[in-house]
Write a protein that holds these residues in place. Sequence first.
Motif, mmCIF file in Angstrom:
data_model
loop_
_atom_site.group_PDB
_atom_site.id
_atom_site.type_symbol
_atom_site.label_atom_id
_atom_site.label_comp_id
_atom_site.label_asym_id
_atom_site.label_seq_id
_atom_site.Cartn_x
_atom_site.Cartn_y
_atom_site.Cartn_z
ATOM 1 N N LEU A 118 0.883 -1.275 -0.073
ATOM 2 C CA LEU A 118 0.013 -0.127 -0.065
ATOM 3 C C LEU A 118 0.944 1.070 0.104
ATOM 4 O O LEU A 118 0.544 2.162 -0.886
ATOM 5 C CB LEU A 118 -0.914 0.085 1.344
ATOM 6 C CG LEU A 118 -1.875 1.092 1.389
ATOM 7 C CD1 LEU A 118 -2.935 1.389 0.197
ATOM 8 C CD2 LEU A 118 -2.857 1.113 2.722
ATOM 9 N N ALA A 119 1.887 1.220 0.809
ATOM 10 C CA ALA A 119 2.737 2.539 0.788
ATOM 11 C C ALA A 119 3.358 2.628 -0.549
ATOM 12 O O ALA A 119 3.516 3.885 -0.972
ATOM 13 C CB ALA A 119 4.057 2.285 1.993
ATOM 14 N N ARG A 120 3.869 1.524 -1.353
ATOM 15 C CA ARG A 120 4.323 1.803 -2.533
ATOM 16 C C ARG A 120 3.283 2.237 -3.466
ATOM 17 O O ARG A 120 3.630 3.221 -4.391
ATOM 18 C CB ARG A 120 4.871 0.508 -3.095
ATOM 19 C CG ARG A 120 5.581 0.377 -4.536
ATOM 20 C CD ARG A 120 5.744 -0.794 -5.100
ATOM 21 N NE ARG A 120 6.356 -0.921 -6.455
ATOM 22 C CZ ARG A 120 6.674 -1.960 -6.860
ATOM 23 N NH1 ARG A 120 6.430 -3.187 -6.575
ATOM 24 N NH2 ARG A 120 6.867 -2.018 -8.348
ATOM 25 N N ILE A 121 2.029 1.889 -3.565
ATOM 26 C CA ILE A 121 1.040 2.274 -4.329
ATOM 27 C C ILE A 121 0.865 3.836 -4.152
ATOM 28 O O ILE A 121 0.747 4.685 -5.021
ATOM 29 C CB ILE A 121 -0.135 1.636 -3.982
ATOM 30 C CG1 ILE A 121 0.013 0.040 -4.699
ATOM 31 C CG2 ILE A 121 -1.493 2.244 -4.825
ATOM 32 C CD1 ILE A 121 -1.253 -0.819 -4.187
ATOM 33 N N LEU A 122 0.749 4.370 -2.731
ATOM 34 C CA LEU A 122 0.258 5.519 -2.488
ATOM 35 C C LEU A 122 1.532 6.621 -2.803
ATOM 36 O O LEU A 122 1.111 7.647 -3.112
ATOM 37 C CB LEU A 122 0.124 5.702 -0.878
ATOM 38 C CG LEU A 122 -1.376 5.030 -0.526
ATOM 39 C CD1 LEU A 122 -1.531 4.970 1.111
ATOM 40 C CD2 LEU A 122 -2.636 5.597 -1.233
ATOM 41 N N SER A 123 2.722 6.159 -2.810
ATOM 42 C CA SER A 123 3.798 6.750 -3.223
ATOM 43 C C SER A 123 3.866 7.124 -4.548
ATOM 44 O O SER A 123 4.103 8.299 -4.953
ATOM 45 C CB SER A 123 5.298 6.082 -2.399
ATOM 46 O OG SER A 123 6.114 7.040 -3.189
ATOM 47 N N ALA A 124 3.570 6.180 -5.231
ATOM 48 C CA ALA A 124 3.552 6.248 -6.852
ATOM 49 C C ALA A 124 2.430 7.126 -7.243
ATOM 50 O O ALA A 124 2.628 7.937 -8.129
ATOM 51 C CB ALA A 124 3.503 4.741 -7.553
ATOM 52 N N LEU A 125 1.245 7.185 -6.360
ATOM 53 C CA LEU A 125 0.115 7.862 -6.862
ATOM 54 C C LEU A 125 0.168 9.323 -6.544
ATOM 55 O O LEU A 125 0.173 10.366 -7.222
ATOM 56 C CB LEU A 125 -1.277 7.716 -6.147
ATOM 57 C CG LEU A 125 -2.478 8.313 -6.150
ATOM 58 C CD1 LEU A 125 -2.864 8.183 -7.436
ATOM 59 C CD2 LEU A 125 -3.646 7.746 -5.132
ATOM 60 N N LEU A 126 1.220 9.602 -5.611
ATOM 61 C CA LEU A 126 1.433 11.113 -5.154
ATOM 62 C C LEU A 126 2.543 11.665 -6.100
ATOM 63 O O LEU A 126 2.334 12.749 -6.616
ATOM 64 C CB LEU A 126 2.152 11.168 -3.633
ATOM 65 C CG LEU A 126 2.711 12.360 -2.976
ATOM 66 C CD1 LEU A 126 1.528 13.496 -3.120
ATOM 67 C CD2 LEU A 126 3.216 12.351 -1.847
#
Length: 231
Positions: A118-126
């Motif tokens: 989830l952290a990887r997904i949200l970081s990429a989204l940001l």
Amino acid sequence: MSEPVQPTLVQRTIGRIERAIESGEWAVGDRIPAEGRLVEALGVGRNTVREAVRALCHTGLLEARRGDGTYVRAASDLNAALQRRLRRAELKHVLQVRLAIEREAAPAAAVHRGEDDLARILSALLARRRAQESGDAAAYVDADLEFHRAIVAASGNPLMAELYESLAEAVRDSIASLRPSWAPELPGACAHEDLADAIARRDPDAATKAAWAHTQTVEAAMERMGEREGE
């Protein structure tokens, strides 16, 4: 009953090089050790090393660059085979395969994702949002690709993840080709945010819905691109 045929020295050397690549010891894009170092590390003669490297270059796993050395081109035989096939594929066919994988991965990621996923997904989204706001096209493409890779990796299906990784460069090209300034005006323009939210909430139904909205956005982009090319 005949005895099994024993692999030759060259075949065993090929296997050892393949294992070094598949394990990540030599990553895609890395230059492999020079011939002399390979001879020493593998404990075989120069001719054996040359034949093994030549065979792996032929399959597409390695790439020899004149005057610069030999580089890892693909992470596995599957990756190499797909890379060869993708060079002959049309954009619309790449997109169909890409979207099919992404739609399957979305609900699976909502079920199987861990906190690191989830952290990887949200970081990429940001990063994607910031690149879009700043107009940095290259950073946008990198972040968008990373977002989808992170979701597929979170699906819990290693084969699906490997297939998507094999498509990564083709996916990058498709994102770059279809990146439109008018994307926010299209249906499903908020699909990335919705998809990340659904995965964060562990809601596979919402993730499926967001993935299909993203498919609609991409298909609309393809239609507009076709209209521009036909003008």
